[in-house]
Scaffold this active site. Structure first.
Site, PDB file in Angstrom:
ATOM      1  CE  LYS A   1      -3.755  -2.080   2.736  1.00  0.00           C
ATOM      2  NZ  LYS A   1      -4.515  -1.964   4.010  1.00  0.00           N
TER       3      LYS A   1
ATOM      4  N   GLY B   1       2.066   4.740   1.161  1.00  0.00           N
ATOM      5  CA  GLY B   1       2.096   5.234   2.538  1.00  0.00           C
ATOM      6  C   GLY B   1       3.167   4.547   3.352  1.00  0.00           C
ATOM      7  N   GLY B   2       3.479   3.290   2.997  1.00  0.00           N
ATOM      8  CA  GLY B   2       4.583   2.581   3.620  1.00  0.00           C
ATOM      9  C   GLY B   2       4.432   2.325   5.104  1.00  0.00           C
TER      10      GLY B   2
ATOM     11  CB  CYS C   1       5.550   6.493   7.910  1.00  0.00           C
ATOM     12  SG  CYS C   1       5.028   7.972   8.803  1.00  0.00           S
TER      13      CYS C   1
ATOM     14  N   GLY D   1      16.106   0.719  23.795  1.00  0.00           N
ATOM     15  CA  GLY D   1      15.705   1.963  24.426  1.00  0.00           C
ATOM     16  C   GLY D   1      15.869   3.169  23.534  1.00  0.00           C
ATOM     17  N   GLY D   2      15.788   2.960  22.211  1.00  0.00           N
ATOM     18  CA  GLY D   2      15.711   4.093  21.308  1.00  0.00           C
ATOM     19  C   GLY D   2      14.309   4.654  21.302  1.00  0.00           C
TER      20      GLY D   2
ATOM     21  CB  ILE E   1      10.911   2.345  17.975  1.00  0.00           C
ATOM     22  CG1 ILE E   1      10.938   3.140  16.677  1.00  0.00           C
ATOM     23  CG2 ILE E   1       9.861   1.232  17.889  1.00  0.00           C
ATOM     24  CD1 ILE E   1      11.338   2.326  15.454  1.00  0.00           C
TER      25      ILE E   1
ATOM     26  CG  HIS F   1       2.708  34.846  31.164  1.00  0.00           C
ATOM     27  ND1 HIS F   1       3.518  34.029  31.910  1.00  0.00           N
ATOM     28  CD2 HIS F   1       1.746  35.313  32.008  1.00  0.00           C
ATOM     29  CE1 HIS F   1       3.077  34.015  33.159  1.00  0.00           C
ATOM     30  NE2 HIS F   1       2.001  34.785  33.254  1.00  0.00           N
TER      31      HIS F   1
END
Length: 477
Positions: A38, A40-41, A43, A188-189, A191, A455
């Site tokens: 499809k 869009g891949g 992501c 722990g990256g 993702i 502010h």
């Protein structure tokens, strides 16, 4: 044999591929986009969009707990309707997918469904057997050039075979059945941290294992420290400097042995094990040899000309996850690469990409966002630097949120160029655009300090740090 001769052939319809096709078509080029799945891949269908939809749901769950515990709002969470949550996520993905297809059709891009491979420096064969396409073989010859945009797949660990149920990768984690009561996340990256954060919000016991000495190891050390603190405060067992020794898949989960940073062997049992140890470029079956192309030892296709993202074979360009560092493997970086390549093929002279000025975001709770150099990177490049930090809770809106966080700015000493901006805290992904402009336009603290920040907002903390660096700070000495 009939050979079609478009101006440009794009292989791969993910973010880099379809963006290249759209921009090239807008510049008047005849474009063929070959995609075996499809458009869009990863992501759109397995990564950025569905995961951020789920993380938003997690944010809502966390908000209910915060409302009750901190604000006295007697809200209660009955349960999470997993089927309804998934339906909303899938609807968002489907609408985005239809949008991409509509944009391609409107632009006049010819989308050919099938597996594409290079048959020469300017020729491509697409073999299709899908129902929505006429089965058979389609041969193309590009008049101007070919763009490789085949993306990446999750890396796995030898001996640990993902089954989509007990052992999952980041590509299928969101599509595994139901919500587990416990999860062991390897990696722990960005993702791994995002998935650890999501599952904790949904009530799971989470252990996060990272082989490097700290999580998000590519980010500034202070970012890692604040993020680790935030995740631990939420009850996530963060184990930096730890390694998986082995894992056994059981009927009801996974039993793993982990060597901790202290050298101790620890057994972790969880219903699900998520492997998030990085992504590998997809080049199998692409026919690189036929075009005279090779990959490096990591499998990346290395450009001979980074200013044009052109390989050693003239007219063959690369975008997205096929590129090695300094490309970042980020969807928004691939959009920039797509624009550069499409405009190059159209005969324009676009500016090369400054990868240091591309923002990086981790959508966990707390979030991180950064652009430019870390303090360590700046010093390693021989820069004499000045650093200023400020907790988000030093401004009123940060107190309202009450979730900690910080702003850190790295500049050349003596009020020189801003080299990097690093944020941790709630909603900082929405704050990084200002810092991208600051770094990308080589601004100095005095340039930023004369601009007024609204502010009360979290962005006041960014403004206050720059005021301080410019010698005009109100709350810091």
């Amino acid at each position: 044999m009939i050979v079609n001769t478009p101006d440009v052939i794009v292989i791969g319809g993910g973010t880099g591929g379809y963006a290249t096709a759209l921009r090239a078509a807008a510049l008047g080029l005849d474009v063929v986009l070959a995609e075996r799945d499809k458009v869009g891949g990863t992501c759109l269908h397995r990564g950025c969009i569905p995961s951020k939809a789920m993380l938003y749901a997690a944010e809502l769950v966390d908000g209910i707990a915060e409302a009750r515990e901190r604000w006295g709002v007697r809200a209660t969470l009955d349960s999470v309707d997993w089927a309804a949550l998934v339906a909303t996520r899938d609807d968002i993905v489907a609408r985005n997918h239809k949008g991409v297809e509509a944009h391609l059709a409107h632009a006049g891009v010819r989308v050919v469904r099938g597996s594409a491979r290079l048959t020469g420096p300017r020729t491509v064969r697409v073999e299709s057997a899908r129902r929505e396409s006429a089965p058979g073989v389609h041969d193309f010859s590009a008049r101007r050039g070919i763009v490789l945009a085949t993306g990446s797949r999750p890396r796995t660990i030898p001996g640990l075979v993902p089954d989509g149920r007990r052992v999952v990768t980041s590509d299928d984690a969101l599509f595994a059945p139901g919500l587990p009561a416990s999860v062991l996340v390897l990696g722990g990256g960005a993702i791994g941290v995002e998935y650890a954060s999501f599952h904790r919000s949904m009530g799971a016991e989470v252990t996060l294992v990272e082989a490097a000495e700290r999580i998000v190891p590519l980010e500034d050390a202070d970012v890692s420290r604040h993020l680790t603190r935030g995740l631990k405060k939420r009850g996530i067992d963060v184990q930096p400097g730890a390694r998986l020794l082995d894992a056994e898949v059981l009927d009801d989960g996974v039993r793993a042995r982990v060597r901790t940073a202290r050298g101790e062997t620890r057994t972790v049992e969880a219903e699900r094990l998520l492997v998030a140890v990085g992504r590998a470029p997809v080049t199998e079956g692409l026919g690189l040899d036929a075009a005279g192309l090779t990959t490096d030892e990591r499998g990346f296709v290395v450009p001979a000309d980074w200013n044009r993202l052109e390989t050693a074979v003239p007219g063959v360009h690369v975008v997205g996850d096929l590129l090695p560092p300094p490309s970042l493997g980020l969807a928004h970086a691939s959009f920039a690469e797509a624009l550069l390549v499409a405009e190059t093929l159209a005969g324009l002279r676009p500016a090369p990409i400054d990868y240091a000025a591309v923002p990086r975001v981790t959508y966990s709770s707390p979030q991180t966002a950064a652009v430019g150099l870390s303090e360590t990177e700046a010093r390693a490049r021989g820069r004499e630097v000045e650093v200023n930090t400020m907790p988000l809770t030093a401004v009123a809106k940060g107190m309202v949120h009450g979730r900690g966080g910080m702003v850190k700015v790295v500049t050349e000493a003596g009020g020189g160029q801003v080299l990097g901006v690093h944020l941790v805290g709630p909603s900082v992904s929405e704050m990084i655009a200002e810092s991208q402009l600051i770094v990308g336009w080589d601004a100095e603290p005095a340039d930023v300090a004369r601009h007024v920040h609204a502010h009360p907002t979290l962005s006041e903390a960014v403004g206050e740090v720059f005021l301080t660096l410019a010698g005009r700070g109100l709350h810091q000495q």
